[in-house]
Design a protein around this motif. Sequence first.
Motif, PDB file in Angstrom:
ATOM      1  N   ASN A   8       0.839  -1.194   0.000  1.00  0.00           N
ATOM      2  CA  ASN A   8       0.000   0.000   0.000  1.00  0.00           C
ATOM      3  C   ASN A   8       0.875   1.246   0.000  1.00  0.00           C
ATOM      4  O   ASN A   8       1.816   1.357   0.795  1.00  0.00           O
ATOM      5  CB  ASN A   8      -0.901  -0.027   1.243  1.00  0.00           C
ATOM      6  CG  ASN A   8      -1.935   1.066   1.226  1.00  0.00           C
ATOM      7  OD1 ASN A   8      -1.597   2.229   1.267  1.00  0.00           O
ATOM      8  ND2 ASN A   8      -3.196   0.674   1.170  1.00  0.00           N
ATOM      9  N   ALA A  11       1.010   3.224   3.233  1.00  0.00           N
ATOM     10  CA  ALA A  11       1.838   2.592   4.261  1.00  0.00           C
ATOM     11  C   ALA A  11       3.294   3.011   4.093  1.00  0.00           C
ATOM     12  O   ALA A  11       3.987   3.288   5.075  1.00  0.00           O
ATOM     13  CB  ALA A  11       1.716   1.073   4.185  1.00  0.00           C
ATOM     14  N   ALA A  39      -1.007   6.179   8.369  1.00  0.00           N
ATOM     15  CA  ALA A  39      -1.026   4.795   8.853  1.00  0.00           C
ATOM     16  C   ALA A  39      -2.448   4.304   9.075  1.00  0.00           C
ATOM     17  O   ALA A  39      -2.785   3.175   8.691  1.00  0.00           O
ATOM     18  CB  ALA A  39      -0.211   4.687  10.147  1.00  0.00           C
ATOM     19  N   SER A  40      -3.286   5.139   9.671  1.00  0.00           N
ATOM     20  CA  SER A  40      -4.661   4.698   9.913  1.00  0.00           C
ATOM     21  C   SER A  40      -5.441   4.556   8.612  1.00  0.00           C
ATOM     22  O   SER A  40      -6.230   3.621   8.455  1.00  0.00           O
ATOM     23  CB  SER A  40      -5.364   5.659  10.865  1.00  0.00           C
ATOM     24  OG  SER A  40      -5.515   6.922  10.272  1.00  0.00           O
ATOM     25  N   SER A  42      -4.136   3.845   5.680  1.00  0.00           N
ATOM     26  CA  SER A  42      -3.634   2.701   4.912  1.00  0.00           C
ATOM     27  C   SER A  42      -4.125   1.379   5.498  1.00  0.00           C
ATOM     28  O   SER A  42      -4.359   0.428   4.757  1.00  0.00           O
ATOM     29  CB  SER A  42      -2.106   2.722   4.856  1.00  0.00           C
ATOM     30  OG  SER A  42      -1.552   2.510   6.125  1.00  0.00           O
ATOM     31  N   LYS A  43      -4.290   1.314   6.824  1.00  0.00           N
ATOM     32  CA  LYS A  43      -4.824   0.096   7.429  1.00  0.00           C
ATOM     33  C   LYS A  43      -6.241  -0.192   6.927  1.00  0.00           C
ATOM     34  O   LYS A  43      -6.590  -1.329   6.643  1.00  0.00           O
ATOM     35  CB  LYS A  43      -4.823   0.213   8.948  1.00  0.00           C
ATOM     36  CG  LYS A  43      -3.682  -0.473   9.601  1.00  0.00           C
ATOM     37  CD  LYS A  43      -3.903  -0.604  11.086  1.00  0.00           C
ATOM     38  CE  LYS A  43      -2.880  -1.565  11.635  1.00  0.00           C
ATOM     39  NZ  LYS A  43      -3.000  -1.737  13.057  1.00  0.00           N
ATOM     40  N   LYS A  44      -7.047   0.874   6.815  1.00  0.00           N
ATOM     41  CA  LYS A  44      -8.412   0.702   6.314  1.00  0.00           C
ATOM     42  C   LYS A  44      -8.395   0.255   4.857  1.00  0.00           C
ATOM     43  O   LYS A  44      -9.158  -0.618   4.458  1.00  0.00           O
ATOM     44  CB  LYS A  44      -9.193   2.007   6.456  1.00  0.00           C
ATOM     45  CG  LYS A  44      -9.501   2.378   7.881  1.00  0.00           C
ATOM     46  CD  LYS A  44     -10.209   3.716   7.966  1.00  0.00           C
ATOM     47  CE  LYS A  44     -10.382   4.153   9.409  1.00  0.00           C
ATOM     48  NZ  LYS A  44     -10.952   5.504   9.509  1.00  0.00           N
ATOM     49  N   ALA A  47      -7.360  -3.429   4.509  1.00  0.00           N
ATOM     50  CA  ALA A  47      -8.423  -4.356   4.898  1.00  0.00           C
ATOM     51  C   ALA A  47      -9.420  -4.551   3.761  1.00  0.00           C
ATOM     52  O   ALA A  47      -9.946  -5.650   3.573  1.00  0.00           O
ATOM     53  CB  ALA A  47      -9.138  -3.840   6.141  1.00  0.00           C
ATOM     54  N   LYS A  54       1.483  -4.397   6.167  1.00  0.00           N
ATOM     55  CA  LYS A  54       1.138  -4.289   7.590  1.00  0.00           C
ATOM     56  C   LYS A  54       2.363  -3.932   8.428  1.00  0.00           C
ATOM     57  O   LYS A  54       2.278  -3.133   9.357  1.00  0.00           O
ATOM     58  CB  LYS A  54       0.521  -5.596   8.075  1.00  0.00           C
ATOM     59  CG  LYS A  54      -0.045  -5.529   9.461  1.00  0.00           C
ATOM     60  CD  LYS A  54      -0.754  -6.819   9.825  1.00  0.00           C
ATOM     61  CE  LYS A  54      -1.344  -6.712  11.210  1.00  0.00           C
ATOM     62  NZ  LYS A  54      -2.059  -7.925  11.605  1.00  0.00           N
ATOM     63  N   VAL A  57       3.155  -0.236   8.070  1.00  0.00           N
ATOM     64  CA  VAL A  57       2.248   0.588   8.867  1.00  0.00           C
ATOM     65  C   VAL A  57       2.670   0.584  10.333  1.00  0.00           C
ATOM     66  O   VAL A  57       2.714   1.636  10.976  1.00  0.00           O
ATOM     67  CB  VAL A  57       0.793   0.093   8.722  1.00  0.00           C
ATOM     68  CG1 VAL A  57      -0.123   0.790   9.695  1.00  0.00           C
ATOM     69  CG2 VAL A  57       0.304   0.296   7.310  1.00  0.00           C
ATOM     70  N   THR A  58       3.020  -0.585  10.852  1.00  0.00           N
ATOM     71  CA  THR A  58       3.442  -0.681  12.246  1.00  0.00           C
ATOM     72  C   THR A  58       4.722   0.113  12.483  1.00  0.00           C
ATOM     73  O   THR A  58       4.825   0.866  13.463  1.00  0.00           O
ATOM     74  CB  THR A  58       3.658  -2.158  12.630  1.00  0.00           C
ATOM     75  OG1 THR A  58       2.460  -2.886  12.368  1.00  0.00           O
ATOM     76  CG2 THR A  58       4.019  -2.296  14.096  1.00  0.00           C
ATOM     77  N   LYS A  61       3.927   3.842  12.381  1.00  0.00           N
ATOM     78  CA  LYS A  61       3.279   4.312  13.612  1.00  0.00           C
ATOM     79  C   LYS A  61       4.286   4.465  14.738  1.00  0.00           C
ATOM     80  O   LYS A  61       4.282   5.468  15.455  1.00  0.00           O
ATOM     81  CB  LYS A  61       2.180   3.338  14.051  1.00  0.00           C
ATOM     82  CG  LYS A  61       0.856   3.544  13.399  1.00  0.00           C
ATOM     83  CD  LYS A  61      -0.179   2.632  14.041  1.00  0.00           C
ATOM     84  CE  LYS A  61      -1.542   2.877  13.463  1.00  0.00           C
ATOM     85  NZ  LYS A  61      -2.567   2.057  14.115  1.00  0.00           N
TER      86      LYS A  61
END
Length: 93
Positions: A8, A11, A39-40, A42-44, A47, A54, A57-58, A61
């Motif tokens: 992503n 991300a 980050a928030s 890209s998580k959406k 999904a 992932k 993103v971690t 953050k």
Amino acid sequence: MSEIKQSNSKAIVSLIMGILSLLIPFIGIILGILGLIFASKSKKEMAQSGESGKGLVTAGKICSIIGIILNVIMILIFLVLFFFTVNTDSMVY
């Protein structure tokens, strides 16, 4: 053959913003906040679309949070030293 999922892009941007928030003083707070926002988002997106990233993103953050904390501490130290220097009663001749 296994299919390679594309990472992503938000991300990746989140990780870049997090790293820059660690490296650039004062502006790092803004970059850290932007890193958390990306980050928030890209998580959406991950999904819904099934993209990978992932770990990015971690890491984004974590870097963003540490960058924000370090920049806030640096600004507070700067302000304390500034006010301590300005408010001294002794004069040097």
